[in-house]
Design a protein around this motif. Structure first.
Motif, PDB file in Angstrom:
ATOM      1  N   HIS A 168      -3.507  -2.534  18.274  1.00  0.00           N
ATOM      2  CA  HIS A 168      -3.186  -3.341  19.452  1.00  0.00           C
ATOM      3  C   HIS A 168      -2.017  -4.296  19.220  1.00  0.00           C
ATOM      4  CE1 HIS A 168      -7.358  -2.058  20.211  1.00  0.00           C
ATOM      5  NE2 HIS A 168      -7.001  -2.096  21.480  1.00  0.00           N
ATOM      6  N   LEU A 169      -1.769  -4.643  17.951  1.00  0.00           N
ATOM      7  CA  LEU A 169      -0.686  -5.568  17.605  1.00  0.00           C
ATOM      8  C   LEU A 169       0.108  -4.964  16.445  1.00  0.00           C
ATOM      9  CD1 LEU A 169       0.460  -8.455  18.302  1.00  0.00           C
ATOM     10  CD2 LEU A 169      -0.879  -9.270  16.347  1.00  0.00           C
ATOM     11  N   PRO A 170       0.962  -3.979  16.730  1.00  0.00           N
ATOM     12  CA  PRO A 170       1.705  -3.291  15.659  1.00  0.00           C
ATOM     13  C   PRO A 170       2.525  -4.261  14.814  1.00  0.00           C
ATOM     14  CG  PRO A 170       1.907  -2.103  17.731  1.00  0.00           C
ATOM     15  CD  PRO A 170       1.257  -3.408  18.068  1.00  0.00           C
ATOM     16  N   GLY A 171       2.537  -3.991  13.521  1.00  0.00           N
ATOM     17  CA  GLY A 171       3.275  -4.836  12.599  1.00  0.00           C
ATOM     18  C   GLY A 171       2.438  -5.867  11.895  1.00  0.00           C
ATOM     19  N   SER A 172       1.155  -5.958  12.251  1.00  0.00           N
ATOM     20  CA  SER A 172       0.296  -6.997  11.674  1.00  0.00           C
ATOM     21  C   SER A 172      -0.434  -6.549  10.414  1.00  0.00           C
ATOM     22  CB  SER A 172      -0.719  -7.493  12.704  1.00  0.00           C
ATOM     23  OG  SER A 172      -1.523  -6.424  13.178  1.00  0.00           O
ATOM     24  N   ALA A 173      -0.571  -5.261  10.183  1.00  0.00           N
ATOM     25  CA  ALA A 173      -1.286  -4.773   8.993  1.00  0.00           C
ATOM     26  C   ALA A 173      -0.446  -5.018   7.743  1.00  0.00           C
ATOM     27  CB  ALA A 173      -1.601  -3.290   9.136  1.00  0.00           C
ATOM     28  N   CYS A 174      -1.114  -5.426   6.670  1.00  0.00           N
ATOM     29  CA  CYS A 174      -0.418  -5.686   5.412  1.00  0.00           C
ATOM     30  C   CYS A 174      -1.418  -5.611   4.261  1.00  0.00           C
ATOM     31  CB  CYS A 174       0.246  -7.070   5.433  1.00  0.00           C
ATOM     32  SG  CYS A 174      -0.937  -8.443   5.488  1.00  0.00           S
ATOM     33  N   LYS A 175      -0.927  -5.804   3.060  1.00  0.00           N
ATOM     34  CA  LYS A 175      -1.792  -5.924   1.891  1.00  0.00           C
ATOM     35  C   LYS A 175      -1.831  -7.377   1.453  1.00  0.00           C
ATOM     36  CE  LYS A 175      -1.560  -1.344  -0.251  1.00  0.00           C
ATOM     37  NZ  LYS A 175      -1.242  -0.604  -1.503  1.00  0.00           N
ATOM     38  N   THR A 176      -2.992  -7.820   1.014  1.00  0.00           N
ATOM     39  CA  THR A 176      -3.105  -9.182   0.508  1.00  0.00           C
ATOM     40  C   THR A 176      -2.555  -9.251  -0.914  1.00  0.00           C
ATOM     41  OG1 THR A 176      -5.285  -8.898  -0.500  1.00  0.00           O
ATOM     42  CG2 THR A 176      -5.225  -9.454   1.858  1.00  0.00           C
ATOM     43  N   ARG A 177      -2.551 -10.442  -1.441  1.00  0.00           N
ATOM     44  CA  ARG A 177      -2.106 -10.652  -2.812  1.00  0.00           C
ATOM     45  C   ARG A 177      -2.961  -9.876  -3.803  1.00  0.00           C
ATOM     46  NH1 ARG A 177      -2.041 -15.647  -2.249  1.00  0.00           N
ATOM     47  NH2 ARG A 177       0.149 -15.880  -1.691  1.00  0.00           N
ATOM     48  N   LYS A 178      -4.202  -9.625  -3.421  1.00  0.00           N
ATOM     49  CA  LYS A 178      -5.124  -8.885  -4.288  1.00  0.00           C
ATOM     50  C   LYS A 178      -5.009  -7.380  -4.102  1.00  0.00           C
ATOM     51  CE  LYS A 178      -8.760 -11.075  -2.764  1.00  0.00           C
ATOM     52  NZ  LYS A 178     -10.164 -11.536  -2.603  1.00  0.00           N
ATOM     53  N   GLY A 179      -4.153  -6.936  -3.187  1.00  0.00           N
ATOM     54  CA  GLY A 179      -3.991  -5.516  -2.927  1.00  0.00           C
ATOM     55  C   GLY A 179      -4.987  -4.952  -1.943  1.00  0.00           C
ATOM     56  N   THR A 180      -5.734  -5.829  -1.260  1.00  0.00           N
ATOM     57  CA  THR A 180      -6.727  -5.388  -0.291  1.00  0.00           C
ATOM     58  C   THR A 180      -6.148  -5.401   1.122  1.00  0.00           C
ATOM     59  OG1 THR A 180      -7.522  -7.670  -0.167  1.00  0.00           O
ATOM     60  CG2 THR A 180      -8.651  -6.204  -1.702  1.00  0.00           C
ATOM     61  N   ALA A 181      -6.918  -4.899   2.084  1.00  0.00           N
ATOM     62  CA  ALA A 181      -6.469  -4.873   3.479  1.00  0.00           C
ATOM     63  C   ALA A 181      -6.299  -6.293   4.000  1.00  0.00           C
ATOM     64  CB  ALA A 181      -7.470  -4.116   4.336  1.00  0.00           C
ATOM     65  N   GLY A 182      -5.187  -6.528   4.667  1.00  0.00           N
ATOM     66  CA  GLY A 182      -4.916  -7.857   5.197  1.00  0.00           C
ATOM     67  C   GLY A 182      -4.272  -7.800   6.565  1.00  0.00           C
ATOM     68  N   LEU A 183      -4.131  -8.984   7.173  1.00  0.00           N
ATOM     69  CA  LEU A 183      -3.456  -9.112   8.461  1.00  0.00           C
ATOM     70  C   LEU A 183      -2.411 -10.215   8.379  1.00  0.00           C
ATOM     71  CD1 LEU A 183      -6.420  -8.903  11.004  1.00  0.00           C
ATOM     72  CD2 LEU A 183      -4.603  -7.199  10.682  1.00  0.00           C
ATOM     73  N   ASP A 184      -1.228  -9.913   8.848  1.00  0.00           N
ATOM     74  CA  ASP A 184      -0.179 -10.908   9.017  1.00  0.00           C
ATOM     75  C   ASP A 184       0.063 -11.016  10.523  1.00  0.00           C
ATOM     76  OD1 ASP A 184       2.092 -12.464   9.151  1.00  0.00           O
ATOM     77  OD2 ASP A 184       3.103 -11.463   7.486  1.00  0.00           O
ATOM     78  N   LEU A 185      -0.725 -11.863  11.168  1.00  0.00           N
ATOM     79  CA  LEU A 185      -0.644 -11.973  12.621  1.00  0.00           C
ATOM     80  C   LEU A 185       0.724 -12.468  13.074  1.00  0.00           C
ATOM     81  CD1 LEU A 185      -4.151 -13.474  13.477  1.00  0.00           C
ATOM     82  CD2 LEU A 185      -3.420 -11.090  13.651  1.00  0.00           C
ATOM     83  N   ARG A 186       1.334 -13.327  12.283  1.00  0.00           N
ATOM     84  CA  ARG A 186       2.652 -13.832  12.677  1.00  0.00           C
ATOM     85  C   ARG A 186       3.686 -12.710  12.719  1.00  0.00           C
ATOM     86  NH1 ARG A 186       3.264 -19.327   9.164  1.00  0.00           N
ATOM     87  NH2 ARG A 186       2.475 -17.958   7.527  1.00  0.00           N
TER      88      ARG A 186
END
Length: 236
Positions: A168-186
């Motif tokens: 729903h918000l393309p571009g928000s998926a990322c990896k965290t510092r730990k290499g796990t699934a994360g979100l960068d809402l900004r």
């Protein structure tokens, strides 16, 4: 029309721990007298009467409400405020969610948006922009500031939640510092703004979870205050 924007920090207020000290959130358990003192300080600091501070009853939705004068209480069930009236300070309260401040200085239309994970996913930012256009703003003139929020390196979420938000918000998926699934809402909100033609987009780089002078719901185990992102207009 001159547009002013301010982001508060947790420093310099009257609240005791764990809300120390410039908490502006009214539903976190802080002492009412401390909250009242902090609200007065905010009004004095930006040079407006207290009753010209306009707050939202934020519910992680996508409702954008247009206001045309001082409000007796927080605007019910809204996550975005829009006005064309100078001297009204629109306020988004956050502590990891993303505040977005929008303004068209030529049309004299502004908006404050509270975009948490749920609100960003369901389209609170497009709803705010739609209301701004209906009030006379033009998207190619809108200037945006994306405020402090939990960064993608810190914001860990389950894989299925990441996939749903990314859909729903393309571009928000990322990896965290730990290499796990994360979100960068900004990042997702930046892309959403750019896609509709907004060219002037500023981003406050501070991560709430990594910045001690900002409140963070995640870092502080849910027992914390809220800082304010404020936008208002002055006649030039």
């Amino acid at each position: 029309m001159r547009i002013r924007r301010v982001t508060t920090t947790r420093e310099g207020g009257s609240s005791s721990a764990p809300f120390d000290s410039f908490n502006l959130g009214g539903k976190v358990g802080d002492a009412p007298e401390a909250l009242a003192a902090n609200t007065r300080k905010l009004a004095d600091g930006i040079g407006l009467p207290e009753d010209h501070l306009v707050w939202m009853e934020q519910i992680h939705g996508r409702t954008a409400t247009v206001v045309d004068g001082p409000q007796q209480a927080a605007v019910e069930a809204s996550d975005a405020l829009v006005t064309a009236q100078p001297g009204l300070a629109l306020i988004a309260l956050t502590a990891d969610c993303v505040p977005v401040l929008l303004g068209d200085p030529e049309a004299g239309v502004i908006s404050a948006v509270h975009a948490g994970r749920v609100g960003a996913r369901v389209g609170v930012l497009p709803a705010a922009l739609k209301s701004m256009r209906e009030a006379g703003a033009r998207l190619d003139r809108v200037e945006a500031l994306i405020g402090p929020a939990a960064c993608g390196a810190c914001y860990e979420v389950p894989h299925d939640m990441q996939a749903d938000v990314e859909k729903h918000l393309p571009g928000s998926a990322c990896k965290t510092r730990k290499g796990t699934a994360g979100l960068d809402l900004r990042a997702g909100l930046f892309e959403q703004l750019a896609q509709v033609g907004i060219a002037k987009i500023g981003v406050d780089p501070r991560c709430t979870m990594e910045t001690p002078e900002l409140y963070s719901h995640r870092r502080d185990d849910g027992r914390t205050g809220r800082f304010a992102s404020v936008i208002w207009m002055e006649d030039e």
